[in-house]
Design a protein around this motif. Structure first.
Motif, mmCIF file in Angstrom:
data_model
loop_
_atom_site.group_PDB
_atom_site.id
_atom_site.type_symbol
_atom_site.label_atom_id
_atom_site.label_comp_id
_atom_site.label_asym_id
_atom_site.label_seq_id
_atom_site.Cartn_x
_atom_site.Cartn_y
_atom_site.Cartn_z
ATOM 1 N N MET A 204 0.822 -1.188 0.000
ATOM 2 C CA MET A 204 0.000 0.000 0.000
ATOM 3 C C MET A 204 0.869 1.257 0.000
ATOM 4 S SD MET A 204 -3.046 0.980 -0.161
ATOM 5 C CE MET A 204 -4.552 0.863 0.680
ATOM 6 N N ASP A 205 2.010 1.209 0.672
ATOM 7 C CA ASP A 205 2.906 2.368 0.707
ATOM 8 C C ASP A 205 3.391 2.738 -0.692
ATOM 9 O OD1 ASP A 205 2.656 2.583 3.436
ATOM 10 O OD2 ASP A 205 4.478 1.447 3.856
ATOM 11 N N ALA A 206 3.666 1.731 -1.530
ATOM 12 C CA ALA A 206 4.144 1.995 -2.891
ATOM 13 C C ALA A 206 3.072 2.701 -3.717
ATOM 14 C CB ALA A 206 4.564 0.693 -3.565
ATOM 15 N N LEU A 207 1.818 2.308 -3.553
ATOM 16 C CA LEU A 207 0.716 2.969 -4.266
ATOM 17 C C LEU A 207 0.576 4.413 -3.810
ATOM 18 C CD1 LEU A 207 -1.726 3.022 -6.147
ATOM 19 C CD2 LEU A 207 -3.072 2.018 -4.279
ATOM 20 N N ILE A 208 0.649 4.648 -2.529
ATOM 21 C CA ILE A 208 0.545 6.009 -1.994
ATOM 22 C C ILE A 208 1.690 6.874 -2.512
ATOM 23 C CG2 ILE A 208 0.657 7.388 0.112
ATOM 24 C CD1 ILE A 208 -0.801 5.007 1.491
ATOM 25 N N GLU A 209 2.891 6.348 -2.514
ATOM 26 C CA GLU A 209 4.042 7.099 -3.015
ATOM 27 C C GLU A 209 3.876 7.435 -4.499
ATOM 28 O OE1 GLU A 209 8.812 6.535 -3.746
ATOM 29 O OE2 GLU A 209 7.819 5.252 -2.289
ATOM 30 N N THR A 210 3.447 6.464 -5.282
ATOM 31 C CA THR A 210 3.246 6.698 -6.706
ATOM 32 C C THR A 210 2.187 7.755 -6.955
ATOM 33 O OG1 THR A 210 3.961 4.473 -7.283
ATOM 34 C CG2 THR A 210 2.567 5.611 -8.886
ATOM 35 N N MET A 211 1.070 7.661 -6.253
ATOM 36 C CA MET A 211 -0.006 8.633 -6.466
ATOM 37 C C MET A 211 0.387 10.022 -5.975
ATOM 38 S SD MET A 211 -2.094 7.100 -8.291
ATOM 39 C CE MET A 211 -3.232 8.471 -8.412
ATOM 40 N N SER A 212 1.305 10.117 -5.031
ATOM 41 C CA SER A 212 1.731 11.432 -4.564
ATOM 42 C C SER A 212 2.480 12.188 -5.659
ATOM 43 C CB SER A 212 2.571 11.329 -3.294
ATOM 44 O OG SER A 212 3.829 10.763 -3.564
ATOM 45 N N TRP A 213 3.283 11.504 -6.479
ATOM 46 C CA TRP A 213 3.931 12.222 -7.573
ATOM 47 C C TRP A 213 3.038 12.309 -8.796
ATOM 48 C CZ3 TRP A 213 4.454 8.972 -11.597
ATOM 49 C CH2 TRP A 213 4.844 7.660 -11.385
ATOM 50 N N VAL A 214 2.077 11.378 -8.945
ATOM 51 C CA VAL A 214 1.128 11.469 -10.066
ATOM 52 C C VAL A 214 0.290 12.743 -9.949
ATOM 53 C CG1 VAL A 214 -1.047 10.489 -10.935
ATOM 54 C CG2 VAL A 214 0.968 9.039 -10.720
ATOM 55 N N ILE A 215 -0.145 13.093 -8.758
ATOM 56 C CA ILE A 215 -0.977 14.293 -8.631
ATOM 57 C C ILE A 215 -0.185 15.566 -8.910
ATOM 58 C CG2 ILE A 215 -2.671 13.249 -7.108
ATOM 59 C CD1 ILE A 215 -1.339 14.710 -4.781
ATOM 60 N N GLU A 216 1.143 15.519 -8.764
ATOM 61 C CA GLU A 216 1.975 16.677 -9.073
ATOM 62 C C GLU A 216 2.172 16.838 -10.583
ATOM 63 O OE1 GLU A 216 3.075 19.020 -6.981
ATOM 64 O OE2 GLU A 216 1.985 17.955 -5.402
ATOM 65 N N ARG B 100 -1.443 5.352 -17.112
ATOM 66 C CA ARG B 100 -1.144 4.278 -16.166
ATOM 67 C C ARG B 100 0.227 4.541 -15.553
ATOM 68 N NH1 ARG B 100 -3.490 0.898 -20.443
ATOM 69 N NH2 ARG B 100 -5.536 0.284 -19.666
ATOM 70 N N ALA B 101 0.379 4.066 -14.324
ATOM 71 C CA ALA B 101 1.669 4.162 -13.638
ATOM 72 C C ALA B 101 1.905 2.863 -12.882
ATOM 73 C CB ALA B 101 1.677 5.342 -12.665
ATOM 74 N N GLY B 102 3.133 2.399 -12.923
ATOM 75 C CA GLY B 102 3.501 1.215 -12.173
ATOM 76 C C GLY B 102 3.891 1.595 -10.756
ATOM 77 N N PHE B 103 3.700 0.663 -9.838
ATOM 78 C CA PHE B 103 4.124 0.879 -8.456
ATOM 79 C C PHE B 103 4.524 -0.448 -7.845
ATOM 80 C CE2 PHE B 103 -0.374 0.004 -8.181
ATOM 81 C CZ PHE B 103 -0.511 -0.801 -7.072
ATOM 82 N N GLY B 104 5.434 -0.380 -6.908
ATOM 83 C CA GLY B 104 5.928 -1.604 -6.274
ATOM 84 C C GLY B 104 6.560 -2.517 -7.305
ATOM 85 N N GLU B 105 6.555 -3.804 -7.026
ATOM 86 C CA GLU B 105 7.149 -4.764 -7.946
ATOM 87 C C GLU B 105 6.186 -5.233 -9.022
ATOM 88 O OE1 GLU B 105 9.249 -7.975 -6.111
ATOM 89 O OE2 GLU B 105 10.004 -6.675 -4.528
ATOM 90 N N ALA B 106 4.890 -5.228 -8.740
ATOM 91 C CA ALA B 106 3.931 -5.760 -9.712
ATOM 92 C C ALA B 106 2.590 -5.049 -9.629
ATOM 93 C CB ALA B 106 3.751 -7.254 -9.482
ATOM 94 N N GLY B 107 2.600 -3.736 -9.467
ATOM 95 C CA GLY B 107 1.352 -2.992 -9.382
ATOM 96 C C GLY B 107 1.183 -2.052 -10.558
ATOM 97 N N LEU B 108 -0.070 -1.801 -10.922
ATOM 98 C CA LEU B 108 -0.391 -0.893 -12.007
ATOM 99 C C LEU B 108 -1.661 -0.140 -11.640
ATOM 100 C CD1 LEU B 108 0.500 -0.091 -14.903
ATOM 101 C CD2 LEU B 108 -1.145 -1.770 -15.726
ATOM 102 N N VAL B 109 -1.603 1.180 -11.702
ATOM 103 C CA VAL B 109 -2.769 2.002 -11.410
ATOM 104 C C VAL B 109 -3.136 2.763 -12.682
ATOM 105 C CG1 VAL B 109 -1.388 3.916 -10.476
ATOM 106 C CG2 VAL B 109 -3.783 3.725 -9.858
ATOM 107 N N THR B 110 -4.427 2.740 -13.018
ATOM 108 C CA THR B 110 -4.947 3.465 -14.170
ATOM 109 C C THR B 110 -5.757 4.635 -13.642
ATOM 110 O OG1 THR B 110 -5.105 1.388 -15.395
ATOM 111 C CG2 THR B 110 -6.340 3.270 -16.275
#
Length: 60
Positions: free
Chosen positions: A1-13, A31-41
């Motif tokens: 969950m920390d990796a998703l939060i970190e990724t979304m923090s720079w996505v909003i910027e 789309r952005a990857g996060f962690g070792e095997a995560g993908l957020v659209t």
């Protein structure tokens, strides 16, 4: 969950960062990857200054 939060923090910027995000067929959806095997659209709404998460895929 920390990796998703970190990724979304720079996505909003900078949601359309070509070095950290992947384009899709829709110029407002990325789309952005996060962690070792995560993908957020997510969808970018420039007018409302809003980033909306559409899908999270997390394997592991």
């Amino acid at each position: 969950m920390d990796a998703l939060i970190e990724t979304m923090s720079w996505v909003i910027e900078y949601p359309a960062d070509p070095l950290r995000t992947f384009a899709t067929g829709d110029p407002y959806v990325r789309r952005a990857g996060f962690g070792e095997a995560g993908l957020v659209t997510y969808r970018i709404d420039d007018g409302a200054l809003l980033v909306t998460v559409a899908d999270v895929t997390w394997a592991g």
